[in-house]
Design an enzyme around this catalytic site. Structure first.
Site, PDB file in Angstrom:
ATOM      1  CB  THR A   9     -26.332   9.271 -42.067  1.00  0.00           C
ATOM      2  OG1 THR A   9     -27.307   8.972 -41.096  1.00  0.00           O
ATOM      3  CG2 THR A   9     -25.128   9.468 -41.490  1.00  0.00           C
ATOM      4  CG  ASN A  11     -28.715   8.259 -36.873  1.00  0.00           C
ATOM      5  OD1 ASN A  11     -27.844   8.413 -35.861  1.00  0.00           O
ATOM      6  ND2 ASN A  11     -29.827   7.360 -36.656  1.00  0.00           N
ATOM      7  CB  ALA A  12     -25.644  12.855 -34.401  1.00  0.00           C
ATOM      8  CG  HIS A  13     -27.342   8.571 -31.999  1.00  0.00           C
ATOM      9  ND1 HIS A  13     -26.689   8.982 -30.680  1.00  0.00           N
ATOM     10  CD2 HIS A  13     -28.507   9.295 -31.813  1.00  0.00           C
ATOM     11  CE1 HIS A  13     -27.682   9.472 -29.986  1.00  0.00           C
ATOM     12  NE2 HIS A  13     -28.585   9.729 -30.705  1.00  0.00           N
ATOM     13  CG  ASP A  70     -32.573   2.173 -46.095  1.00  0.00           C
ATOM     14  OD1 ASP A  70     -32.865   3.268 -46.119  1.00  0.00           O
ATOM     15  OD2 ASP A  70     -33.494   1.139 -45.881  1.00  0.00           O
ATOM     16  CG  PHE A 140     -28.773   5.151 -32.680  1.00  0.00           C
ATOM     17  CD1 PHE A 140     -29.272   5.081 -33.851  1.00  0.00           C
ATOM     18  CD2 PHE A 140     -27.213   4.880 -32.491  1.00  0.00           C
ATOM     19  CE1 PHE A 140     -28.574   4.434 -34.728  1.00  0.00           C
ATOM     20  CE2 PHE A 140     -26.657   4.308 -33.391  1.00  0.00           C
ATOM     21  CZ  PHE A 140     -27.302   4.320 -34.740  1.00  0.00           C
ATOM     22  N   GLY A 141     -31.983   4.163 -32.129  1.00  0.00           N
ATOM     23  CA  GLY A 141     -32.901   3.270 -32.830  1.00  0.00           C
ATOM     24  C   GLY A 141     -33.578   2.090 -31.939  1.00  0.00           C
ATOM     25  CE1 TYR A 142     -38.276  -0.542 -33.647  1.00  0.00           C
ATOM     26  CE2 TYR A 142     -36.869   0.356 -35.249  1.00  0.00           C
ATOM     27  CZ  TYR A 142     -38.198  -0.010 -34.907  1.00  0.00           C
ATOM     28  OH  TYR A 142     -39.169   0.358 -35.605  1.00  0.00           O
TER      29      TYR A 142
END
Length: 144
Positions: A9, A11-13, A70, A140-142
């Site tokens: 990934t 994505n650091a989070h 995913d 993060f994200g949603y």
């Protein structure tokens, strides 16, 4: 000595969350740690397919134990086909659900782990509902 595994990934989070969950017994390396700066294709039309593409890409090119997830084939690009704009995604979702009473939802993800060349599939589902306004600032994200 801890076991090393690469998380496929950028994505650091996500990376930080996984490192916190797994603790010190497993060293979770990033793509950067193995000098992978490739844009790994996510061309499958399923969660499992995209996770498998990413994990196989890393295993075949770098020969290291790895895993990939995913959480949504289209979720990151929901508001913009070309980008990953969490703020725009949340705004679009709340706007489209305005006035909708049934807000039942679920979060589903697929994870592929490749260790010593053997592939393992894991799936997780969390059921809930989408609230009417954003709440909180963490995650993060949603998440909010």
């Amino acid at each position: 000595m801890s076991k090393k595994i690469v998380f496929a990934t950028n994505n650091a989070h996500k990376l930080n969350e996984v490192r916190a969950i797994l603790g010190e017994n497993i060293e979770v390396q990033s793509l950067k740690d193995i000098d992978c700066y490739d844009d790994i294709p996510e061309t499958a039309d399923t969660l499992e397919g995209n996770a498998l593409l990413k994990a196989r890409y890393i295993y075949e090119r770098f020969g290291v134990d790895c895993f990939a997830d995913d959480p949504g084939v289209y979720s990151a690009r929901y508001a913009d086909e070309n980008g990953h704009n969490s703020e725009a995604n949340m705004q679009k979702l709340l706007k489209e659900l305005d006035g909708v009473e049934n807000r039942k939802a679920q979060f589903r993800t697929a994870i592929i782990v490749i260790v010593n060349g053997k592939e393992h599939l894991f799936e997780g589902i969390v059921k809930g509902s989408i609230i009417k306004v954003r709440k909180g600032t963490s995650g993060f994200g949603y998440d909010p």
